[in-house]
Design a protein around this motif. Structure first.
Motif, mmCIF file in Angstrom:
data_model
loop_
_atom_site.group_PDB
_atom_site.id
_atom_site.type_symbol
_atom_site.label_atom_id
_atom_site.label_comp_id
_atom_site.label_asym_id
_atom_site.label_seq_id
_atom_site.Cartn_x
_atom_site.Cartn_y
_atom_site.Cartn_z
ATOM 1 N N ILE A 15 -37.124 -23.950 15.262
ATOM 2 C CA ILE A 15 -37.997 -23.019 14.535
ATOM 3 C C ILE A 15 -39.411 -23.572 14.538
ATOM 4 C CG2 ILE A 15 -38.475 -21.932 12.320
ATOM 5 C CD1 ILE A 15 -35.998 -20.824 13.681
ATOM 6 N N SER A 16 -39.537 -24.866 14.254
ATOM 7 C CA SER A 16 -40.849 -25.512 14.286
ATOM 8 C C SER A 16 -41.423 -25.501 15.693
ATOM 9 C CB SER A 16 -40.744 -26.959 13.784
ATOM 10 O OG SER A 16 -40.394 -26.995 12.423
ATOM 11 N N VAL A 17 -40.567 -25.763 16.690
ATOM 12 C CA VAL A 17 -41.017 -25.741 18.088
ATOM 13 C C VAL A 17 -41.589 -24.369 18.434
ATOM 14 C CG1 VAL A 17 -40.264 -25.870 20.492
ATOM 15 C CG2 VAL A 17 -39.396 -27.513 18.826
ATOM 16 N N ALA A 18 -40.861 -23.301 18.042
ATOM 17 C CA ALA A 18 -41.295 -21.937 18.357
ATOM 18 C C ALA A 18 -42.632 -21.620 17.691
ATOM 19 C CB ALA A 18 -40.226 -20.942 17.909
ATOM 20 N N LEU A 19 -42.814 -22.020 16.435
ATOM 21 C CA LEU A 19 -44.070 -21.739 15.721
ATOM 22 C C LEU A 19 -45.240 -22.456 16.376
ATOM 23 C CD1 LEU A 19 -42.758 -21.944 12.039
ATOM 24 C CD2 LEU A 19 -43.317 -19.881 13.332
ATOM 25 N N ILE A 20 -45.024 -23.711 16.795
ATOM 26 C CA ILE A 20 -46.101 -24.457 17.463
ATOM 27 C C ILE A 20 -46.420 -23.840 18.822
ATOM 28 C CG2 ILE A 20 -46.659 -26.674 18.545
ATOM 29 C CD1 ILE A 20 -45.214 -28.037 16.259
ATOM 30 N N LEU A 21 -45.387 -23.442 19.560
ATOM 31 C CA LEU A 21 -45.621 -22.828 20.871
ATOM 32 C C LEU A 21 -46.406 -21.529 20.751
ATOM 33 C CD1 LEU A 21 -42.234 -23.417 22.745
ATOM 34 C CD2 LEU A 21 -44.458 -24.476 23.213
ATOM 35 N N ILE A 22 -46.144 -20.760 19.687
ATOM 36 C CA ILE A 22 -46.895 -19.516 19.480
ATOM 37 C C ILE A 22 -48.384 -19.806 19.368
ATOM 38 C CG2 ILE A 22 -47.346 -17.677 17.796
ATOM 39 C CD1 ILE A 22 -44.332 -17.646 17.207
ATOM 40 N N VAL A 23 -48.734 -20.842 18.615
ATOM 41 C CA VAL A 23 -50.147 -21.209 18.440
ATOM 42 C C VAL A 23 -50.721 -21.725 19.753
ATOM 43 C CG1 VAL A 23 -51.758 -22.688 17.200
ATOM 44 C CG2 VAL A 23 -49.794 -21.713 15.991
ATOM 45 N N ILE A 24 -49.981 -22.584 20.463
ATOM 46 C CA ILE A 24 -50.474 -23.164 21.716
ATOM 47 C C ILE A 24 -50.694 -22.089 22.769
ATOM 48 C CG2 ILE A 24 -49.854 -24.667 23.652
ATOM 49 C CD1 ILE A 24 -48.458 -26.496 21.658
#
Length: 381
Positions: A15-24
């Motif tokens: 979930i954290s990975v997905a949220l960071i990838l969205i920003v990146i």
């Protein structure tokens, strides 16, 4: 921030990975678009959100305003479900139309969805050309963004990405609120980035509204959905085969009152139909559900609770009784409850609905309107 990827020392929380990838990814898109392109995109997204909010509000007001007139209009049509075999499309039509007429939440939901789609599209038709001309007059298209423009675009893209990530957090927050016991809920809550967004942004914005109101609304929707499923059975079983009607007439010929007729049918269905354990095993082990009509149950003399209940309902209607198929939970005899179905029949003499469970007839005891019926049966609606 990247330390938030880990739950404990070694486990990655996706979930954290997905949220960071969205920003990146949003930041990279911003770099590619440049300052002007990113600004246009952000502006369009903000206006899209505003349009959605306005469309939701106007659709809500529209549905509230027209719900009662639509109900009255459909009631004035005096729609009767034909007592004959119908193709699937016709069964769907009668189920949908009578459900819109009779069930308030379902009617409101259908009207809200239609109004929302129309209003949102109309707003886009009006706003999009105006917004596009306004944006083009302020930001020229860049053939190749400069370093400064790309950096600015990346910054704007990051802001867009944070906003997108917060939308994802909001959706996850609603899911966790609705289904706190579900397995995914625990995994979602283990994400530190989710917790930060939920606790610092979503929770202060919504207060305790979701925790208090959404579960209540969800239960009301579940109850109404259960009633719509019952309506589906009424439509499916509107056609009463001649052999079933003749059997019902024969079974109830000694009955003088509605109660006597209802009890005679309860005993007949309960004693003539055998519980189909093979059907249960097929579903539990292979997830294969063998759908059958009341005519199938009448012919094979086998079925499970829903089949007993549908056959009872058809036979009862054929002798003039008003009857319902009720779904819910039944006591399993081991301290728990499982999915179950039974009937309620209306007694015109006493002007009351009484419950009965023909499936449990062979298990012993009296399940025709006993005083303890509600202790062993929990209806969904």
């Amino acid at each position: 921030m990247f330390t938030s990827l880990f739950s404990g020392d070694t486990t990655i929380n996706f979930i954290s990975v997905a949220l960071i990838l969205i920003v990146i990814v949003s930041a990279i898109q911003g770099i590619i678009r440049g300052a002007s392109g990113s600004a246009k995109h952000l502006l369009h997204m903000v206006f899209g959100i505003l349009i959605t909010i306005v469309a939701i509000y106007l659709a809500w007001q529209t549905a509230t305003l027209v719900s009662a007139p639509v109900r009255n209009w459909l009631s004035s049509l005096a729609i009767q479900i034909p007592a004959q075999e119908m193709p699937v499309w016709k069964q769907t039509y009668y189920t949908a139309v009578t459900a819109i007429r009779d069930f308030e939440l379902f009617r409101f939901g259908v009207l809200f969805l239609l109004a929302y789609l129309i209003i949102r599209q109309a707003l886009y038709w009006f706003v999009d050309p105006v917004l596009l001309r306004w944006a083009q007059s302020r930001w020229d298209r860049e053939a190749s963004p400069s370093v400064i423009s790309a950096a600015t675009g990346g910054l704007i893209g990051s802001v867009t990405g944070v906003w997108r990530a917060l939308l994802v957090v909001a959706v996850l927050f609603v899911f966790v609120t609705l289904f706190p016991q579900a397995k995914p809920a625990g995994y979602i809550q283990a994400s530190s980035l989710y917790q930060k967004g939920a606790q610092e942004v979503i929770q202060p914005f919504t207060g305790d509204f979701l925790q208090k109101q959404v579960p209540v609304f969800t239960r009301a929707v579940e109850q109404e959905f259960s009633q719509i499923l019952q309506r589906k059975y009424e439509v499916l079983d509107a056609n009463i085969p001649n052999n079933i009607s003749a059997a019902a007439q024969e079974v109830t010929k000694a009955g003088k009152t509605d109660e006597e007729k209802a009890e005679l049918l309860y005993k007949w269905v309960g004693s003539r139909v055998e519980y189909d354990w093979n059907k249960v095993e097929l579903y539990e082990q292979q997830r294969i559900w063998k759908e059958q009509t009341p005519e199938d149950t009448f012919a094979t003399r086998k079925g499970v609770c829903i089949d007993y209940s549908r056959l009872y309902a058809v036979m009862a209607r054929s002798v003039g009784l008003d009857v319902k198929v009720v779904t819910g939970l039944g006591y399993d005899g081991r301290g728990g409850y499982g999915p179950h179905a039974w009937n309620e029949v209306y007694l015109a003499d006493s002007k009351q609905w009484i419950p009965l469970d023909s499936t449990w007839f062979s298990s012993g005891g009296n399940w025709f309107n006993p005083s303890n019926f509600n202790q062993t049966h929990i209806r969904e609606a």
